[in-house]
Scaffold this active site. Structure first.
Site, PDB file in Angstrom:
ATOM      1  N   ASP A  12      -3.955  -8.804  -4.935  1.00 52.50           N
ATOM      2  CA  ASP A  12      -4.180  -8.052  -6.117  1.00 52.50           C
ATOM      3  C   ASP A  12      -5.650  -7.246  -6.296  1.00 52.50           C
ATOM      4  OD1 ASP A  12      -3.370  -6.715  -8.536  1.00 52.50           O
ATOM      5  OD2 ASP A  12      -3.808  -8.485  -9.837  1.00 52.50           O
ATOM      6  N   ASN A  14      -6.052  -3.879  -5.213  1.00 50.14           N
ATOM      7  CA  ASN A  14      -6.041  -2.671  -4.248  1.00 50.14           C
ATOM      8  C   ASN A  14      -6.380  -1.624  -5.141  1.00 50.14           C
ATOM      9  OD1 ASN A  14      -5.004  -4.413  -1.955  1.00 50.14           O
ATOM     10  ND2 ASN A  14      -3.106  -3.168  -2.318  1.00 50.14           N
ATOM     11  N   ARG A  16      -8.225  -1.231  -8.201  1.00 50.83           N
ATOM     12  CA  ARG A  16      -9.700  -1.308  -8.519  1.00 50.83           C
ATOM     13  C   ARG A  16     -10.420  -1.221  -7.616  1.00 50.83           C
ATOM     14  NH1 ARG A  16      -8.214  -6.677 -11.687  1.00 50.83           N
ATOM     15  NH2 ARG A  16      -6.299  -6.481 -10.481  1.00 50.83           N
ATOM     16  N   TRP A  17     -10.225  -1.774  -6.284  1.00 50.98           N
ATOM     17  CA  TRP A  17     -11.175  -1.575  -5.072  1.00 50.98           C
ATOM     18  C   TRP A  17     -11.457  -0.305  -5.013  1.00 50.98           C
ATOM     19  CZ3 TRP A  17     -10.373   0.080  -0.137  1.00 50.98           C
ATOM     20  CH2 TRP A  17     -11.529  -0.312   0.753  1.00 50.98           C
ATOM     21  N   HIS A  29      -4.182   0.673  -1.119  1.00 51.67           N
ATOM     22  CA  HIS A  29      -3.150   0.186  -0.423  1.00 51.67           C
ATOM     23  C   HIS A  29      -3.047  -0.016   0.974  1.00 51.67           C
ATOM     24  CE1 HIS A  29      -1.445  -0.517  -4.392  1.00 51.67           C
ATOM     25  NE2 HIS A  29      -1.388   1.011  -4.718  1.00 51.67           N
ATOM     26  N   LEU A 123       2.615 -19.264  13.421  1.00 49.16           N
ATOM     27  CA  LEU A 123       2.541 -18.984  11.851  1.00 49.16           C
ATOM     28  C   LEU A 123       3.814 -18.636  11.205  1.00 49.16           C
ATOM     29  CD1 LEU A 123       0.751 -19.050   9.367  1.00 49.16           C
ATOM     30  CD2 LEU A 123       0.413 -16.417   9.745  1.00 49.16           C
TER      31      LEU A 123
END
Ligand code: IPE
Ligand code: IPE
Ligand code: MG
Length: 239
Positions: A12, A14, A16-17, A29, A123
């Site tokens: 979460d 993206n 605001r950054w 994004h 993974l």
């Protein structure tokens, strides 16, 4: 240090950054998508066996159409890159969510990603895309009832927790041990509600595009300081 077997992340912040850098949300994004690979590598190198990331929720369609369109375009290129990364890093990829809500081309990429990586032994990487926990339960229960009608389930007493789990998108995947949510919010936003029943929850102020291997290590360190309990028993304690 004990490394959690399965780490789930609500990525979460993206938007605001990007805003904090004076950039459009989509820039966040793009950088956020690039960071998914960085964190996959970090998780693998730390010995995490399962990593699940929440890329797009069933509620995210409500965002303005321009942003949704940009995200879908980004997922097209991201999935192409992921196919290559899965091959290079021996990752086994799975998709959580309802692909039928996505466009044909993206569905095709996701099928190729899953199919081409299914024999990889590194993974286990789950992408939650067009995913919502409630939607997953609805889809799963519809299949269960269909199977019951076809006689595959006899008595209702045969419906156990294990059976319900097997009808979810996460069938065969162990429940997350640790949930991380970035950028300050402290809610689940419809993510893995059944599967997170006993996960430790970790919230950090760091926005997703800035979330680094160091931040992942800090989360694992915090996880190690917790005493995990399952119904009153410490982890490993016998009843
Ligand atoms: C997370 O970042 C990415 C998605 C949900 C697609 P946001 O887009 O939610 O960024 P904020 O929370 O608005 O900053
Ligand atoms: C949750 O983030 C969904 C994903 C990370 C894909 P949101 O930013 O959409 O969640 P809310 O709206 O703040 O709950
Ligand atoms: Mg958000």
């Amino acid at each position: 240090m004990e490394v959690p077997r399965h780490v789930a992340i609500i990525l979460d912040g993206n938007g605001r950054w990007a805003k904090s850098k004076g950039m459009p949300r989509n820039y966040g994004h793009v950088k956020g998508a690039a960071n998914v690979e960085t964190i996959c590598r970090a998780a693998d190198s730390l010995g995490i066996k399962y990593l699940t990331v929440y890329l797009f929720s069933t509620e995210n369609w409500k965002r303005n159409q321009e942003e949704v369109h940009a995200l879908m375009k980004l997922f097209h290129s991201y999935t192409r890159t992921a196919i290559r990364q899965a091959r290079e890093n021996n990752m086994k990829c799975r998709v959580l969510g309802d692909p039928s809500g996505l466009d044909e081309e993206l569905q095709k990429n996701l099928r190729e990603l899953v199919e081409s990586s299914k024999d990889n032994t590194g993974l286990n990487f789950q992408l939650a895309i067009n995913y919502g926990s409630r939607d997953e339960i609805v889809r799963g229960m519809r299949r269960l009832v269909r199977d019951a009608r076809e006689g595959k389930i006899g008595d209702v007493s045969e419906i156990t927790e294990e059976v319900i789990s097997s009808y979810l998108d996460t069938a065969e995947i162990p429940d997350p041990d640790l949930l991380i949510r970035t950028c300050g919010e402290q809610r689940l936003s419809n993510f893995l509600m059944w599967q997170l029943s006993y996960a430790e929850l970790y919230f950090t102020e760091v926005p997703w595009p800035a979330f680094s291997k160091k931040d992942l290590e800090a989360a694992i360190e915090a996880y190690n300081k917790r005493t995990r309990r399952f119904g009153g028993l410490k982890s490993g304690e016998e009843g």
